[in-house]
Design an enzyme around this catalytic site. Structure first.
Site, short mmCIF file in Angstrom:
data_model
loop_
_atom_site.label_atom_id
_atom_site.label_comp_id
_atom_site.label_asym_id
_atom_site.label_seq_id
_atom_site.Cartn_x
_atom_site.Cartn_y
_atom_site.Cartn_z
N TRP A 113 0.84 -1.21 0.00
CA TRP A 113 0.00 0.00 0.00
C TRP A 113 0.87 1.25 0.00
CZ3 TRP A 113 -0.19 4.06 3.47
CH2 TRP A 113 -1.23 4.95 3.29
N HIS A 114 2.04 1.15 0.71
CA HIS A 114 2.87 2.35 0.84
C HIS A 114 3.53 2.78 -0.46
CE1 HIS A 114 2.43 1.52 5.13
NE2 HIS A 114 2.72 2.78 5.30
N GLY A 115 3.74 1.85 -1.35
CA GLY A 115 4.36 2.27 -2.60
C GLY A 115 4.71 1.11 -3.49
N PHE A 126 2.56 8.66 -0.83
CA PHE A 126 1.85 7.39 -0.91
C PHE A 126 0.41 7.60 -1.36
CE2 PHE A 126 4.85 6.51 2.81
CZ PHE A 126 5.87 6.19 1.96
#
Lengths: 333, 472
Positions: free
Chosen positions: B315-317, B472
């Site tokens: 999800w963060h990247g 993000f």
């Protein structure tokens, strides 16, 4: 509705704001406190600082400097009968480094020991870069006629040829353009300096938001070579003694862990022009490299900034002092 | 338009006045949405269309589901939302990963700009759709209200991710600017601002110096850079959250708590109850529990923990470093769960607790906190690094004797300050983060507030100040 209550609240907020400001302004005296300065267009340097005041520099290194009687950052001693004159920018002023560890002081100690008079005298001032150094060279020679040699500290030679050529039109020396001008300041000038010295918080805010002058990339061209030739021959004609440029290139750390010495684009052209005019050059680049490879120390940056960037730190000053001492030894001074 | 800029203050002030005097709830919704559109459009107006597209999909999916009660409608809407996220955030990552796996050279990636806050508003959209499907909330028939929720500007760029069932009910009442909310919100905002522009940005400059040339630095510098980044990311992200929560509080919204002294956590489970609470609770509610949580046996529980953490990392990247970071936390969580299960088994078998251990419970807790912090900090290295090679360069530096010795004064000072706050939180506040909520009616507190403001101005870092989580 009781109007008194909101009114009282508003008054309290105004008072609280004023108290808050003065409390933090007081703290700022120990963090970053500038001193008043005055422009000396026709003097030895572009400006001088308010003599006797204390300059506190805590945003980059930490040092408290008492401005000397001449408006510069030397130890406050009288000038010797003969001396080495140091011209330069904030690097030579020694921001964030104790006065005893700055290169002009270190060279002075090596040359004169504990003499009561200065044998090395720095007239460095803020933003005094190559064009203004050339421009004020004649005035500096006239203001300090007993100089036996002149050291000019520079970090970059990448300036447009027009700027260098126009700097050749030397500032016409006026003996009154010294700290004496503080006595003749306009009301506005006095107010400005008062604000600087007694409201350091305001100056700090203004400094934080000030944009830096960014020069475009300057390429080596015949015009640039001509500009250097013209300007250096002009300063050579003004002074018979030794003139030496103390050049300190930028540094960076590369991904592989090595030091990179970043020279000005026009460095070779400048060096060539110096040679043509019998002007010496001390290039600190190799010394920076040697220092890094022997002890992993960088000439710029402090524990409260980033390594390799900004002004000379103690290591940078020591390297500069060693290089000048060696030069003086070789030249029998 | 960042929170501490003049355009933002102007927008916020104007919107606050209008909202305060708006006589009807519907008018307020329209004002919220307008403020959101201006705020978001100020960054890049083109992405407004995408945001409004997502709102439209959620709106019609909700209404259709309300009428037909077919799960397929929600599933299609969820897939559409995920497609938006995948295309804008992960497409290039998947293309390069595919090319690299099959040794395909000369693959050109697409020139895609990541829309601001896309991960946050997509997760809020998914939360809305799932909540509607679960019946936790009813489908929203007011497009403006739904749009105002999904694009709510204080948190759209960097969270917290507010779930639909927490936020939408708050929109059913008139919001007035109340003095106590303003006081609370302003102080939260200042806490956030201090964390962000005084601490995080300043330490960030020191951390960046080391991370840009890790092979040049010795072990002390590397250790302080690792410590510095742990402080930086905490202050940067929790600072943004505090500001967002503070701004929302002034408008009489409760966005909940997003951080609660995370570095006081004694184990990974505790850590994720304290760090980015809104995201971890989102993954718990919408991924971990639907996967079966801990109800399907031990092995499945460990797997669920691992997969949830990997997804959280992703999800963060779109970078392998985030996946590895998530996997590291997944393994750490699994190990903790295994040890916990083993300890539980011992207890059930009647083995007495070591009396020495209960005697030194404080010391044991302290060691757990240190151990957890050390793991989290090492994991942050992978999170911060550009690639795995870079991460290994940093981590191997812990054993490098020669190199530049650089210990930032600010890292030391702010570490000491934060340790002080954490110790206070530990002993005086039941291991909960400290909150400051002075009564600003008192003159003394007004003075403290103003001194605080001027101290921020004096000590702020004037260089690059981008929020880490905004990427993000």
């Amino acid at each position: 509705m009781n109007i008194g209550k909101p009114f009282k609240g508003a008054l309290q907020w105004i008072a609280a704001l004023a108290i808050g400001f003065f409390v933090v302004n007081f703290i700022c005296f120990f963090y970053e406190r500038p001193v008043g300065w005055i422009s000396t267009d026709q003097g030895a340097s572009i400006s001088v600082w308010h003599p006797g005041t204390y300059y506190v520099n805590g945003t980059e290194g930490y040092a408290v400097t008492k401005i000397d009687r001449y408006g510069y950052t030397n130890e406050d001693k009288p000038l010797g009968d003969s001396y080495i004159l140091v011209m330069g920018s904030s690097h030579s002023q020694g921001k964030g480094v104790d006065v005893t560890k700055r290169y002009p002081t270190l060279v002075n100690s090596a040359v004169c020991g504990n003499n009561e008079k200065l044998g090395v005298f720095s007239i460095a001032s803020d933003r005094n870069y190559l064009p203004s150094l050339i421009n004020h060279f004649d005035a500096a020679c006239k203001a300090y006629p007993n100089a036996s040699a002149i050291v000019i500290e520079i970090k970059s030679v990448d300036y447009p040829s027009e700027e260098i050529i126009s700097a050749c039109q030397q500032a016409v020396f006026d003996p009154s353009h010294t700290v004496a001008l503080f006595g003749e300041q306009s009301l506005r000038g006095r107010a400005n300096n008062f604000l600087k010295e007694y409201f350091p918080l305001i100056t700090l805010i203004r400094t934080q938001s000030r944009a830096k002058t960014v020069y475009g990339v300057v390429e080596e061209t015949p015009e640039q070579e001509y500009a250097f030739q013209l300007s250096l021959s002009a300063i050579r004609a003004e002074f018979d003694g030794d003139i030496v440029f103390l050049y300190h290139p930028e540094t960076a750390l590369s991904e592989d862990g090595n030091i990179q010495i970043v020279y000005s684009n026009l460095w070779n052209a400048f060096q060539k022009a110096c040679g043509n005019n019998n002007i010496d050059v001390i290039d600190l680049g190799p010394a920076f490299e040697r220092e890094y490879h022997s002890s992993y120390r960088l000439p710029y940056g402090f524990a409260n900034t980033t390594p390799g960037k900004g002004h000379f730190n103690e290591v940078g000053h020591r390297i500069a002092a060693d290089a000048i001492n060696e030069y003086l030894e070789v030249h029998g001074k | 338009m960042i929170f501490y800029s003049i355009p933002f203050f102007a927008l916020f002030l104007l919107a606050s006045v209008l909202i305060h005097f708006a006589p009807k709830i519907k008018w307020q919704h329209a004002l919220f949405l307008t403020a959101n559109v201006i705020f978001y459009g100020y960054w890049d107006y083109r992405f407004l269309l995408l945001l409004m597209g997502v709102v439209t999909v959620c709106y019609f999916a909700g209404i259709l589901y309300d009428k037909k009660k077919k799960n397929l409608i929600i599933v299609i809407a969820e897939i559409l939302c995920l497609i938006v996220l995948c295309v804008f955030k992960y497409l290039n990552f998947f293309i390069t990963a595919f090319a690299s796996a099959f040794h395909i050279s000369n693959v050109s990636t697409l020139n895609i700009i990541l829309p601001l806050g896309v991960s946050f508003y997509i997760f809020q959209s998914l939360s809305y759709l799932i909540d509607v499907k679960r019946g936790t909330i009813t489908a929203e028939h007011d497009y403006v209200k739904l749009g105002a929720y999904l694009s709510f500007f204080p948190q759209i760029t960097s969270g917290p991710i507010v779930k639909a069932h927490d936020f939408l009910p708050q929109m059913n009442r008139l919001h007035r600017i109340k003095k106590e909310n303003v006081y609370k919100g302003l102080q939260l905002f200042l806490i956030g601002l201090t964390k962000k522009i005084v601490i995080a940005d300043r330490i960030g400059a020191a951390v960046n110096a080391v991370y840009s040339a890790p092979l040049a630095y010795n072990w002390i510098s590397i250790l302080f850079a690792i410590l510095g980044y742990s402080i930086q990311i905490y202050c940067d992200f929790s600072g943004y959250s505090d500001m967002a929560i503070g701004i929302a509080a002034i408008w009489d919204f409760d966005l909940g708590k997003n951080f609660n002294a995370p570095y006081l956590a004694v184990n990974p489970s505790d850590f994720w109850k304290r760090w980015h609470i809104s995201l971890s609770s989102w993954f718990r509610d919408y991924v971990y529990i639907p996967l079966g949580g801990n109800r399907k046996g031990k092995i499945r529980t460990y797997f669920n923990l691992f997969i949830t953490m990997v997804l959280s990392g992703l999800w963060h990247g779109a970078n392998i470093t985030f996946v590895v970071w998530g996997a590291m936390h997944g393994i750490w969580s699994m190990l903790h769960k295994m040890l916990k299960d083993a300890a539980g088994k011992n207890k059930r078998q009647g083995r007495a607790e070591d009396p020495g251990r209960s005697k030194h419970r404080g010391v044991v807790t302290f060691v757990y906190i240190l151990l957890n912090f050390a793991f989290v900090s090492v994991a942050w290295v992978v999170f911060r690094a550009d690639n795995m090679r870079h991460a290994l360069q940093i981590l191997s530096g812990i054993f490098r004797m020669n190199g530049v010795n650089y210990v930032s004064v600010y890292t030391v000072c702010y570490a000491v300050l934060l340790i002080g706050f954490h110790l206070f939180a530990c002993f005086r506040n039941g291991k909960n983060a400290l909150t400051i909520n002075m009564n600003l009616d008192k003159f003394r507190n007004k003075v403290i507030f103003c001194v605080w403001v001027f101290l921020i101005i004096m000590l702020r870092y004037a260089g690059d100040t981008a929020f880490i989580y905004a990427q993000f």
